[in-house]
Design a protein around this motif. Structure first.
Motif, PDB file in Angstrom:
ATOM      1  N   LEU A   1      -3.955  -7.022   0.269  1.00 17.92           N
ATOM      2  CA  LEU A   1      -3.523  -6.239  -0.896  1.00 17.92           C
ATOM      3  C   LEU A   1      -2.130  -5.662  -0.686  1.00 17.92           C
ATOM      4  CD1 LEU A   1      -6.855  -4.370  -1.768  1.00 17.92           C
ATOM      5  CD2 LEU A   1      -5.776  -6.196  -3.099  1.00 17.92           C
ATOM      6  N   GLU A   2      -1.884  -5.173   0.521  1.00 18.34           N
ATOM      7  CA  GLU A   2      -0.583  -4.583   0.818  1.00 18.34           C
ATOM      8  C   GLU A   2       0.515  -5.634   0.767  1.00 18.34           C
ATOM      9  OE1 GLU A   2       2.312  -1.788   1.632  1.00 18.34           O
ATOM     10  OE2 GLU A   2       0.248  -1.571   0.939  1.00 18.34           O
ATOM     11  N   MET A   3       0.240  -6.806   1.377  1.00 21.53           N
ATOM     12  CA  MET A   3       1.227  -7.882   1.339  1.00 21.53           C
ATOM     13  C   MET A   3       1.468  -8.356  -0.100  1.00 21.53           C
ATOM     14  SD  MET A   3       2.629  -8.553   4.173  1.00 21.53           S
ATOM     15  CE  MET A   3       3.353 -10.112   3.728  1.00 21.53           C
ATOM     16  N   GLY A   4       0.367  -8.429  -0.870  1.00 23.92           N
ATOM     17  CA  GLY A   4       0.505  -8.833  -2.271  1.00 23.92           C
ATOM     18  C   GLY A   4       1.381  -7.861  -3.040  1.00 23.92           C
ATOM     19  N   ARG A   5       1.189  -6.565  -2.790  1.00 23.11           N
ATOM     20  CA  ARG A   5       1.988  -5.538  -3.483  1.00 23.11           C
ATOM     21  C   ARG A   5       3.472  -5.684  -3.151  1.00 23.11           C
ATOM     22  NH1 ARG A   5       4.411  -1.035  -2.547  1.00 23.11           N
ATOM     23  NH2 ARG A   5       3.847  -1.071  -0.345  1.00 23.11           N
ATOM     24  N   LYS A   6       3.785  -5.866  -1.836  1.00 22.30           N
ATOM     25  CA  LYS A   6       5.178  -5.971  -1.406  1.00 22.30           C
ATOM     26  C   LYS A   6       5.845  -7.228  -1.984  1.00 22.30           C
ATOM     27  CE  LYS A   6       4.698  -3.389   2.932  1.00 22.30           C
ATOM     28  NZ  LYS A   6       4.751  -3.461   4.421  1.00 22.30           N
TER      29      LYS A   6
END
Length: 452
Positions: A46-51
């Motif tokens: 999720l964090e990588m997707g957000r970035k």
């Protein structure tokens, strides 16, 4: 998650592993992939997707959100975030299932409902979109009201849209777009005065707004013409009112309400000035546009009366009564038309003299003199001819008597024959001659008639 590519043996192996029967780290890692990623791994995806989404790397971001969804199929946020990437990529159809799943997992997830409502609205699914907007609607949220108003417009329910746009326009500090839309809706419905009020609100916010100013000029011009036409009618200046309503149709030829209204009022005015043929044509055209309009039916009935077509007049009044049984004016008009029809089957003084119902006294006397000279009994030799001439002469004299007397003519126009013994107190005279006197009775005679 799809397990169709998995080998059956591997799946069976995983099942055994779950029961602690086999320990093999290679198969353990495989089974962890099938059963779902750990919360830490999901959070990393999720964090990588957000970035990546923030960086504009949409395809890479989508890949991480796929992994997050596969790792936790019960988390409504992962579906919602993946839908956001689809929307950023312009793939609203792909976003729709994710938004639906997010709402299924969390029915009160308002952000997902708003997004889904927007997609459904763009796809033309207005009923479903309205349901989403209604679920999130707040009385103080202008955006939600505007969205629902748009649904109502597409559903063909402009009045419901107006109910939402009226407060929405005032819930923002500068909502010129809402004021403009509101004014246009009111204008299309024929409520030109309210339309003018709303467009003025737009110009108060910015007097140089081009769209608002252009619409303001149109509404102001039309509203002024219609108000002026009605004022002329109230002053009984009917021909001028007709001219003014002709101008209304030139100013706004596209919107049915205004052209129909203009035809209706022109029809009314033509009846008032006794232009029966023109009135009939105009009223019939207006009736085709608005078949249930009792005022048009009333005015066309009056045109038929002027043309002495009483059967058609009765039909129009009866049709109008079907639409409004409590209207006193329609009931009285029908009663009068029925009386005139009954009279016409007996003796119609206008037809006897061959004049229209709008004929003035001079025209009536002129017609009477011509017919009286033609049908005077002294002009005939045989007894049978004299009797026929006598009957015609009596009718001609009766017609002149009634139609040149304002009070008697008014009674006749209301459906009552003032020379009918049944309508006279005390029984009246003793024959067809006015007041019971017949100068031709009593055998041989020589009558000298004075053409006054």
């Amino acid at each position: 998650m799809c397990i169709s590519p998995l080998r059956l043996a591997d799946i069976q192996f995983c099942c055994l592993l779950l029961y602690g029967l086999i320990i093999d780290y290679h198969h353990l890692n495989f089974c962890l992939g099938v059963l779902g990623a750990s919360p830490v791994e999901i959070e990393q995806h999720l964090e990588m997707g957000r970035k990546l989404l923030a960086a504009g790397q949409l395809a890479e971001a989508l890949s991480h959100y796929h992994s997050a969804v596969e790792g936790d199929s019960k988390n409504y946020l992962t579906y919602y975030k993946r839908a956001a990437v689809f929307l950023a990529m312009g793939k609203s159809k792909s976003a729709l299932p994710d938004l639906t799943r997010a709402i299924q997992l969390k029915p009160d997830f308002l952000a997902a409902r708003i997004q889904r409502g927007n997609i459904l609205l763009k796809q033309g699914n207005t009923q479903e979109a309205r349901e989403d907007f209604e679920a999130v609607l707040s009385p103080w949220d202008p955006e939600s009201r505007e969205m629902r108003a748009e649904c109502y417009i597409r559903l063909g329910e402009p009045r419901k849209a107006i109910l939402d746009l009226t407060p929405a326009a005032r819930l923002r500090t500068d909502n010129r777009a809402a004021f403009l839309k509101l004014s246009r809706l009111l204008y299309d419905l024929g409520e030109h005065r309210d339309s003018l009020s709303e467009i003025r609100e737009c110009l108060k916010l910015d007097q140089d707004d081009k769209e608002c100013f252009a619409h303001y000029k149109q509404v102001k011009k039309l509203s002024k013409q219609m108000d002026s036409a009605e004022e002329l009618i109230s002053e009984q200046r009917y021909q001028e009112a007709i001219d003014k309503y002709e101008s209304v149709m030139k100013t706004e030829p596209k919107i049915t309400f205004y052209t129909t209204k203009a035809k209706e009022r022109i029809c009314f005015s033509l009846v008032k000035i006794k232009e029966a043929e023109k009135a009939l044509d105009t009223c019939s055209e207006a009736h085709q546009r608005d078949p249930q309009n009792i005022h048009i039916l009333r005015d066309r009935a009056e045109a038929y009366i002027l043309l002495q077509d009483y059967e058609k007049a009765v039909e129009d009044y009866q049709e109008a009564r079907e639409f409004d049984q409590e209207n006193q004016e329609i009931r009285e008009g029908l009663d009068r038309a029925q009386k005139l029809l009954k009279l016409s089957r007996k003796r119609d003084y206008y037809k006897i003299l061959g004049v229209s119902r709008s004929a003035n006294k001079q025209e009536i006397i002129k017609a009477y003199r011509k017919l009286a000279q033609q049908w005077h009994p002294d002009n005939f030799q045989s007894e049978s001819e004299k009797k026929e001439a006598e009957k015609r002469f009596i009718d001609i004299a009766s017609a002149k008597e009634v139609l040149t007397d304002p009070e008697m003519r008014q009674k006749f126009d209301s459906g009552e024959d003032p020379l009918d013994p049944e309508n006279q107190q005390g029984g009246g005279g003793g024959g067809e001659w006015p007041f019971g006197f017949n100068p031709f009775q009593g055998g041989n005679f020589h009558f000298k008639f004075q053409y006054n």
